[in-house]
Design a protein around this motif. Structure first.
Motif, PDB file in Angstrom:
ATOM      1  N   UNK A  27     -65.338 -10.115  43.649  1.00  0.00           N
ATOM      2  CA  UNK A  27     -66.500  -9.328  43.227  1.00  0.00           C
ATOM      3  C   UNK A  27     -66.171  -7.837  43.179  1.00  0.00           C
ATOM      4  N   UNK A  28     -65.421  -7.366  44.169  1.00  0.00           N
ATOM      5  CA  UNK A  28     -65.017  -5.957  44.190  1.00  0.00           C
ATOM      6  C   UNK A  28     -64.092  -5.652  43.022  1.00  0.00           C
ATOM      7  N   UNK A  29     -63.187  -6.585  42.726  1.00  0.00           N
ATOM      8  CA  UNK A  29     -62.282  -6.409  41.589  1.00  0.00           C
ATOM      9  C   UNK A  29     -63.061  -6.369  40.283  1.00  0.00           C
ATOM     10  N   UNK A  30     -64.056  -7.204  40.175  1.00  0.00           N
ATOM     11  CA  UNK A  30     -64.931  -7.260  38.994  1.00  0.00           C
ATOM     12  C   UNK A  30     -65.658  -5.926  38.809  1.00  0.00           C
ATOM     13  N   UNK A  31     -66.213  -5.386  39.888  1.00  0.00           N
ATOM     14  CA  UNK A  31     -66.933  -4.117  39.787  1.00  0.00           C
ATOM     15  C   UNK A  31     -65.985  -2.969  39.444  1.00  0.00           C
ATOM     16  N   UNK A  32     -64.773  -3.028  39.966  1.00  0.00           N
ATOM     17  CA  UNK A  32     -63.816  -1.970  39.640  1.00  0.00           C
ATOM     18  C   UNK A  32     -63.412  -2.033  38.169  1.00  0.00           C
ATOM     19  N   UNK A  33     -63.303  -3.237  37.615  1.00  0.00           N
ATOM     20  CA  UNK A  33     -62.993  -3.369  36.191  1.00  0.00           C
ATOM     21  C   UNK A  33     -64.129  -2.805  35.346  1.00  0.00           C
ATOM     22  N   UNK A  34     -65.369  -2.982  35.791  1.00  0.00           N
ATOM     23  CA  UNK A  34     -66.507  -2.365  35.100  1.00  0.00           C
ATOM     24  C   UNK A  34     -66.311  -0.856  35.031  1.00  0.00           C
ATOM     25  N   UNK A  35     -65.937  -0.251  36.149  1.00  0.00           N
ATOM     26  CA  UNK A  35     -65.738   1.199  36.192  1.00  0.00           C
ATOM     27  C   UNK A  35     -64.565   1.635  35.314  1.00  0.00           C
ATOM     28  N   UNK A  36     -63.453   0.919  35.424  1.00  0.00           N
ATOM     29  CA  UNK A  36     -62.266   1.275  34.635  1.00  0.00           C
ATOM     30  C   UNK A  36     -62.525   1.108  33.141  1.00  0.00           C
ATOM     31  N   UNK A  37     -63.330   0.124  32.796  1.00  0.00           N
ATOM     32  CA  UNK A  37     -63.669  -0.075  31.389  1.00  0.00           C
ATOM     33  C   UNK A  37     -64.465   1.116  30.856  1.00  0.00           C
ATOM     34  N   UNK A  38     -65.413   1.608  31.640  1.00  0.00           N
ATOM     35  CA  UNK A  38     -66.188   2.781  31.229  1.00  0.00           C
ATOM     36  C   UNK A  38     -65.265   3.984  31.044  1.00  0.00           C
ATOM     37  N   UNK A  39     -64.353   4.181  31.982  1.00  0.00           N
ATOM     38  CA  UNK A  39     -63.435   5.325  31.902  1.00  0.00           C
ATOM     39  C   UNK A  39     -62.558   5.233  30.661  1.00  0.00           C
ATOM     40  N   UNK A  40     -62.050   4.046  30.363  1.00  0.00           N
ATOM     41  CA  UNK A  40     -61.212   3.882  29.175  1.00  0.00           C
ATOM     42  C   UNK A  40     -62.001   4.111  27.882  1.00  0.00           C
ATOM     43  N   UNK A  41     -63.275   3.722  27.879  1.00  0.00           N
ATOM     44  CA  UNK A  41     -64.092   3.966  26.684  1.00  0.00           C
ATOM     45  C   UNK A  41     -64.364   5.459  26.518  1.00  0.00           C
ATOM     46  N   UNK A  42     -64.483   6.185  27.635  1.00  0.00           N
ATOM     47  CA  UNK A  42     -64.605   7.642  27.550  1.00  0.00           C
ATOM     48  C   UNK A  42     -63.347   8.244  26.927  1.00  0.00           C
ATOM     49  N   UNK A  43     -62.206   7.727  27.308  1.00  0.00           N
ATOM     50  CA  UNK A  43     -60.950   8.181  26.695  1.00  0.00           C
ATOM     51  C   UNK A  43     -60.956   7.914  25.191  1.00  0.00           C
ATOM     52  N   UNK A  44     -61.469   6.767  24.802  1.00  0.00           N
ATOM     53  CA  UNK A  44     -61.531   6.435  23.381  1.00  0.00           C
ATOM     54  C   UNK A  44     -62.452   7.383  22.628  1.00  0.00           C
ATOM     55  N   UNK A  45     -63.560   7.774  23.269  1.00  0.00           N
ATOM     56  CA  UNK A  45     -64.460   8.756  22.655  1.00  0.00           C
ATOM     57  C   UNK A  45     -63.707  10.054  22.398  1.00  0.00           C
ATOM     58  N   UNK A  46     -62.896  10.461  23.349  1.00  0.00           N
ATOM     59  CA  UNK A  46     -62.204  11.744  23.258  1.00  0.00           C
ATOM     60  C   UNK A  46     -61.013  11.705  22.301  1.00  0.00           C
ATOM     61  N   UNK A  47     -60.634  10.545  21.864  1.00  0.00           N
ATOM     62  CA  UNK A  47     -59.560  10.423  20.869  1.00  0.00           C
ATOM     63  C   UNK A  47     -60.058  10.666  19.446  1.00  0.00           C
ATOM     64  N   UNK A  48     -61.370  10.823  19.277  1.00  0.00           N
ATOM     65  CA  UNK A  48     -61.921  10.992  17.932  1.00  0.00           C
ATOM     66  C   UNK A  48     -61.836  12.447  17.491  1.00  0.00           C
ATOM     67  N   UNK A  49     -61.628  12.638  16.188  1.00  0.00           N
ATOM     68  CA  UNK A  49     -61.482  13.984  15.642  1.00  0.00           C
ATOM     69  C   UNK A  49     -62.751  14.805  15.811  1.00  0.00           C
TER      70      UNK A  49
END
Length: 283
Positions: A213-235
């Motif tokens: 369950x803790x691993x699952x919640x951490x993946x939720x957080x890491x997924x959000x962070x990676x999507x923020x990175x994807x937002x910042x990759x846009x021109x």
């Protein structure tokens, strides 16, 4: 994420095995119902708001066809009843509300969230109509091949001039859970692979977490962070920030246990410098 909240409703009874209902007059804020579910010992007497907890599933097989039709009609009509009440309340508070609303939008925020029905952006943040431009999809992903989200970001940044971009995930996300499940999900496979790629990028950290369950919640957080990175990759985001010093990108997670938003403290400037070593689109 794939579970949905059930609206308050009423259905008529044709036999002892069907539901028995006593319904009060609906209102926008708190429609109140007494519901007995067919083939179930559970009864609910509730005063429900728009973001009320999920009710037990109805046994549809035990309901007569006319009861199902009536339920569908009533849940449809309830939306318009609520809409009329909401419109009247806004006019009572501010007679110019809709005149001002019709003049255009100038939101401060772009919200990229999960499609989960339990997380309405405006309600959990206390924002009003016109305050937030909203995009939602399964597991709040920002994929460069998704023209929908790319168009939303471009429009929000270049035309609406939003000051903040929020990627908001939530604990208990069914999309993230599905991505952790070794199973063929059919048409969802290409979408879920984006989350599985997040796991691959952070495999050492996640595998070191013994509790599932803790691993699952951490993946939720890491997924959000990676999507923020994807937002910042846009021109559009990079160019606007270089010129205006906004928008700022934020990583948040919503928790069902307490209803609170968690700020993951995403360092916008630091991440932007790291990203622009490869993804610099400001030239």
């Amino acid at each position: 994420m794939f579970r949905s909240s059930r609206s308050a409703f009423s259905i008529s009874s044709r036999a002892q095995t069907q539901a028995k209902v006593r319904v009060s007059q609906p209102s926008f804020a708190r429609p109140s119902t007494f519901i007995s579910y067919p083939n179930s010992s559970r009864s609910i007497s509730s005063t429900r708001s728009a973001a009320s907890p999920r009710q037990p599933d109805t046994n549809w097989r035990a309901m007569a066809e006319t009861d199902i039709s009536k339920y569908l009609r009533q849940t449809h009509e309830r939306v318009f009843e609520c809409n009329r009440t909401w419109a009247a309340e806004q006019k009572a508070k501010n007679p110019d509300f809709f005149a001002l609303l019709s003049e255009g939008q100038n939101p401060e925020y772009l919200w990229i969230g999960c499609s989960d029905s339990r997380i309405p952006a405006e309600q959990i943040t206390g924002l009003e109509a016109g305050d937030v431009f909203v995009h939602r999809n399964i597991a709040n992903l920002v994929c460069n091949t998704d023209l929908n989200v790319m168009s939303v970001i471009t429009y929000a940044v270049q035309h609406l001039k939003v000051k903040h971009i929020v990627v908001c995930g939530h604990y208990g996300c069914g999309g993230v859970k599905a991505a952790m499940t070794p199973k063929d999900m059919g048409i969802l496979n290409p979408w879920l692979r984006n989350i599985r790629d997040v796991y691959r990028l952070h495999e050492n950290e996640l595998d070191a977490i013994p509790d599932e369950d803790t691993r699952y919640e951490r993946l939720v957080e890491l997924n959000v962070i990676e999507q923020c990175r994807n937002v910042m990759k846009t021109a559009s985001v990079q160019q606007s920030y270089a010129e205006n010093r906004f928008p700022i990108v934020h990583a948040w997670v919503f928790g069902f246990r307490d209803g609170l938003l968690k700020d993951l403290k995403f360092d916008h400037e630091k991440v932007l410098k790291e990203i622009q070593k490869v993804y610099n689109l400001t030239g």
